[in-house]
Every structure is written in C-alpha cells, then in structure tokens.
Design an enzyme around this catalytic site. Structure first.
Site, mmCIF file in Angstrom:
data_model
loop_
_atom_site.group_PDB
_atom_site.id
_atom_site.type_symbol
_atom_site.label_atom_id
_atom_site.label_comp_id
_atom_site.label_asym_id
_atom_site.label_seq_id
_atom_site.Cartn_x
_atom_site.Cartn_y
_atom_site.Cartn_z
ATOM 1 C CB SER A 89 -3.853 5.307 4.641
ATOM 2 O OG SER A 89 -2.904 5.450 6.056
ATOM 3 C CG ASP A 130 -2.027 -0.842 1.059
ATOM 4 O OD1 ASP A 130 -2.034 -2.180 -0.173
ATOM 5 O OD2 ASP A 130 -2.624 -1.454 2.025
#
Length: 562
Positions: free
Chosen positions: A474, A82
């Site tokens: 996130s 990510d």
C-alpha cells in the site's frame, strides 16, 4: 463546428437515422448533432468513501461540458475499496480492477464513437485505469480526481486509514487499550475522499497532474470542498477546448518527458511504490519506452522535498495549503529537474502553467522544503537487483534509521499466515519475512501487504524486521520493505527457492537484494521445484493470471500479445 467529429460515424447521414432516433429518446435535438459527444466516465459508488463523493463531481463536469457546447454522455466504471478488501482474498481483485476500468473506458469511448472523455475516479486503481483507457483510445481526454479525504482526529492526533491498520498491531501487542482502539477505528475516516497521506491515490493524482492530464492544483483538493466542484466544471470546459482546438490527445501529452516529470514529482513528494507499477503500465499504453531502471536514474537526481505521510508528518490537504503540486513542480523546474516544455491538457506548457508560482516555498510552512534543504538528498523509491530479484524490485528507503539488513528468512506462501505470525508474536527483530506466490500471476492479482506491514509497525518492529514480497505494498506502507520482486515465485523466480532460515541481505545503498545460497544449491532447489496449482481456473482472476506480465514491466495484460 467545421472539423469532422468522430461521433459523425453514428450521427450523420440518412443511414444513421436509427442511431439518431435513440438520441432523440434522451432529449437530443437536431442542433445537438453538430456538437461533440463527450463521455463522462463516472466511478461513483457507495462501496468506499474514496468514491462515494464522486457523483456531484460528475454532475459538475456535465455542467462544464454543456456550458462549453458539448453533449455529455455518462457511463460507469467500477472500483474496489482497497482499504476494505486489504488482508483478504478480495484484495486480489484490486490490481485486476485497474484493467477492468481501462477496458470500460476503452469499450464505451470506442464503441460509441465519443469525441472526448472526462474520467472521474477516487480509489487507487481508478487513476491508472482511467489513464490506460484514455491512452488506448487516444481521443481528447482529461482526468478529474475525486479528491482527498480530510484527516480524522483523536486525542490531538491526526488520523487516517493507516492509523487503524497500525492500531491492529499495537492492540495485539498490548500497547493500546480497548477504548483507544475502538475510538481510532471510528474516528480515522471522517469524510468522503481518498486516503489522506501521500498514499497511492494521492500519489497517482499528483503524477497525473504532473504529466499534464489534469488541471493544475486539482490533485490535492479535498473531495468535500467547493473548489473541487469548480475544478470538475473547469475540467469539462477544458476538455471541450481541447476538442475544438484540433484535438489535443492523450498521446500528445503523455510523452517520455511528461512521464519523467511524473516520476520526479513522485520522488519529490515521497509517493507510493505503486507509482512504479502504474507509470510503467501507463507508458506501455502510450507506447512510450520506459523501464524500471529509469526510475532509479531519476531517483538519484531528485530530492524528497515534502514531509508527508506515511513516513512524514503531513497529509495531502496540508500539501494543498502549502502550494500543492504546482509549488513542488516549480521548485523542480527552477532546479533543472523538470521538463518545462511539455504540453498539458489546458493547451499551455508546464512552464507556462507555473509562470506565476513562487520559485521558493513559503517560509510560513514546512510541508514543502526548498531545494537546498530537502527531506532527503535523493528519492525514496530505490530499484534493487540481485540473485533474489534479477529483473528488479522496489524498496522504499527514506525515513529509516538504517537501510541495510541481514537476517534469517521467515518464509510464508500467503499473506494470512504471515499476519497471524506477527500478531502471535512469532516474528522477532532481525528476521526477514518472505511473502511469496503473491505476484501478478501467483496471487493472482498482486495484492497489497498493508495488513502485515502495519502490524509490524504497530508491534514496534517496523524498522527491525524486513519484509520481501513478489506482491505489492500500500502507499501507506513504510519500513524495511521490498516489493514487486521479479521474476515472481509463480514463474520460478528465485524467491520461490528461499527456505526457512536462509540468510538474506537487503542493501538499499548498494541497490542489492541477495540470498546467501550458492549457485549450485539454488540449481538443485530449482530442479526440484514445481509451480503450485493455480488458485483460480475461471473468472476474472483466472483470466488476469493467464495474461498478466511481470511486475517489472507494469503487470500489463497485453505485453506478450502479437
């Protein structure tokens, strides 16, 4: 063993001689066929530091399985980094990877008739993907977290990957020198392990420990520490014990009460907004009723006990030294906020596991607060609704000086143009950015918005600019942010109808997200609206976009199957 093993489908009887011959090619002996076949789902890769330290844990788990009399069978699962794909088209594959991982676990365990499975993962989607796969198979399973990273250091300051994203905004705003910018880039990620704050990886590992699918204390250990190796060995042995004890299965453990425990721990630790999405998906795989509204019910009764990044001071290794998730759970249990009767993978109940944990956190630390002196009286992940999110959305509301905002909409149909506007100084205090067509179908893949939110923080606008999206955030995101807006823009949700300059109110205390446009005007806009062309028409993103359901139901792929 006297009980029948699943693996006997391919190891017992004259007709299975060809099957057994293939086992002999791997060094098996006749006596091995009496022992359980245990899958080791290994997410090791050198794609990302989150997963680059997993092989030694897989080897340790294999040792544990062998020592307990099982036959370990390793297979691979993929991962997406990510932190590396963030802010690019590659980030759209991140949530997709959750489903690919689940499919890998299900495919190997079911196709090979395994008697149990140890799943090992590091980066964010490894955890929910492994859990979903284990719950689909429902053979004895245990999760081994790859472990957190150690913090980096520069000029007396602890650093992590989010430090670099925020430095981008600071540097662009002229608030950081080139030398400091370069040093932070090089110093922030010093070892293998998953991102160090209470971001998504550590949030989900903590939630999995709380619901009983991994061993106590295992969710906050550092990847590079020896105790992580021993925990992996212990996990292999614990799984064999579960198989031999009559087959304690994931769906025996992941009950409604266990999921409520996980949500309470997420709230108490200040965990990631992604926990809402992933726990809904895990509940769906377990066939346990759970709705987005349940998070709000648990939020209201659960205080935030831990001072952890992104909105606090400390990282996961600090939490581990302070007593880890068991200490947090014991405080919640004593306060009547946890179900102590839930069974866990080691065969003991939550209350039995916590029997020797102190009722109060140590006064020598301030990472974990006592129940009468919490960081915040109520949880931080609020579920907002309103004409801009009829099915709900998720707001992270703690650590903010103000939790309401009304301002003009600044509308972006992709993440890159929004980031460019921030870095070019085109976003001002009081603006409310609307980033859309980034939901599960619209992205497709519901990418995370860490790049723009961190740029806002770095530019000094983290608390004065709102950001609303049908995409995700996130675990490292903080600020006046609202994500998972449902229905999403791609299916005609109201977020698709917002125009530049419209007035929007984010009101976290009242749990409202309101677009100040009349119903009649919205009806006119809706009549003129048409969905944009799909960005992908073949491949994994196209398949995901075609099958995926709404974020408020966990963005799962089989919600609408007959």
């Amino acid at each position: 063993m006297t009980e029948t093993l699943r693996s006997e489908h391919i190891t017992v009887g004259a007709a299975r001689a060809p099957n057994r011959s293939m086992f002999y090619a791997m060094g098996y002996s006749k006596s091995d066929f009496r022992n359980p076949m245990i899958g080791i789902a290994n997410a090791h890769s050198t794609i990302t530091p989150c997963n680059s330290g997993l092989q030694r844990l897989a080897d340790a788990a294999i040792e544990g399985v062998r020592a307990a009399g099982g036959n370990p069978q390793m297979f691979g699962t993929p991962t997406i980094a990510d932190g590396m794909s963030m802010g690019t088209e590659g980030m759209k594959y991140s949530l997709v990877s959750r489903e690919v991982i689940a499919d890998c676990v299900e495919t190997c365990v079911q196709g090979q008739w395994m008697d149990g499975v140890v799943t090992i993962g590091g980066c964010d989607k490894n955890m929910p993907g492994a859990m979903i796969g284990m719950l689909r198979c429902n053979v004895p399973g245990i999760f081994v977290y790859g472990g957190t990273i150690l913090p980096g250091h520069y000029k007396g300051r602890d650093l992590n990957i989010v430090s670099v994203f925020e430095a981008v905004g600071e540097h662009a705003a002229g608030r950081m020198s080139d030398a400091d910018f370069d040093a932070i880039e090089q110093c922030s990620v010093p070892t293998s392990g998953s991102c160090g704050g209470m971001y998504t990886a550590n949030t989900m590992s903590s939630a999995i420990e709380a619901m009983g699918m991994s061993l106590p204390y295992s969710s906050t250990m550092a990847n590079v520490h020896e105790e992580k190796l021993q925990s992996a060995r212990d996990s292999g042995q614990a799984l064999l014990a579960a198989v031999r004890a009559g087959g304690l299965k994931p769906r025996d453990i992941v009950t409604r009460k266990a999921l409520e425990n996980a949500i309470a721990v997420v709230m108490a630790t200040g965990g990631s907004t992604n926990a809402v999405l992933h726990l809904l998906a895990i509940a769906h795989a377990a066939e346990v009723p759970l709705t987005i509204e349940d998070f709000e019910i648990i939020r209201k009764r659960t205080p935030v006990l831990c001072d952890l990044k992104p909105s606090g001071k400390y990282v996961a290794t600090d939490l581990h030294r302070a007593g880890g998730i068991p200490q947090v759970m014991k405080i919640l249990l004593e306060a009547g906020l946890l179900h102590g009767d839930c069974i866990t993978i080691n065969g003991r109940t939550v209350a039995e596991n916590l029997k020797d944990v102190p009722a109060q956190p140590s006064a020598e630390q301030d990472v974990i607060r006592p129940i009468d002196r919490p960081m915040y009286a109520h949880g931080h992940l609020a579920i907002l609704k309103g004409n801009l999110a009829e099915d709900g959305c998720v707001a992270k509301i703690t650590g903010l000086k103000k939790s309401t905002m009304t301002g003009p909409a600044r509308v972006f149909d992709d993440e890159q143009s929004a980031l460019e506007a921030i870095l070019a100084g085109k976003i001002a205090a009081g603006d409310i950015m609307v980033l859309r067509y980034l939901g599960p179908k619209g992205g497709p893949g519901m990418p995370e918005m860490l790049a723009p939110t961190s740029a806002l923080v770095g530019a000094g606008l983290g608390e004065s600019v709102g950001l609303i999206t049908d995409g995700r955030f996130s675990g490292g995101t903080w600020g006046m942010v609202v994500g998972h807006v449902a229905p999403e823009a791609m299916v005609g949700g109201t977020i698709a109808l917002v125009r530049e300059g419209d007035t929007i109110t984010i009101d976290a205390p009242s749990l409202n997200l309101t677009l100040h446009v009349s119903d009649a005007e919205l009806a006119r806009r809706r009549a003129a609206w048409a969905p944009p062309a799909k960005r992908y028409t073949r491949g994994v993103l196209a398949k995901f976009g075609a099958l995926v359901g709404s974020a408020h139901q966990g963005a799962v792929l089989d919600a609408n199957l007959p």
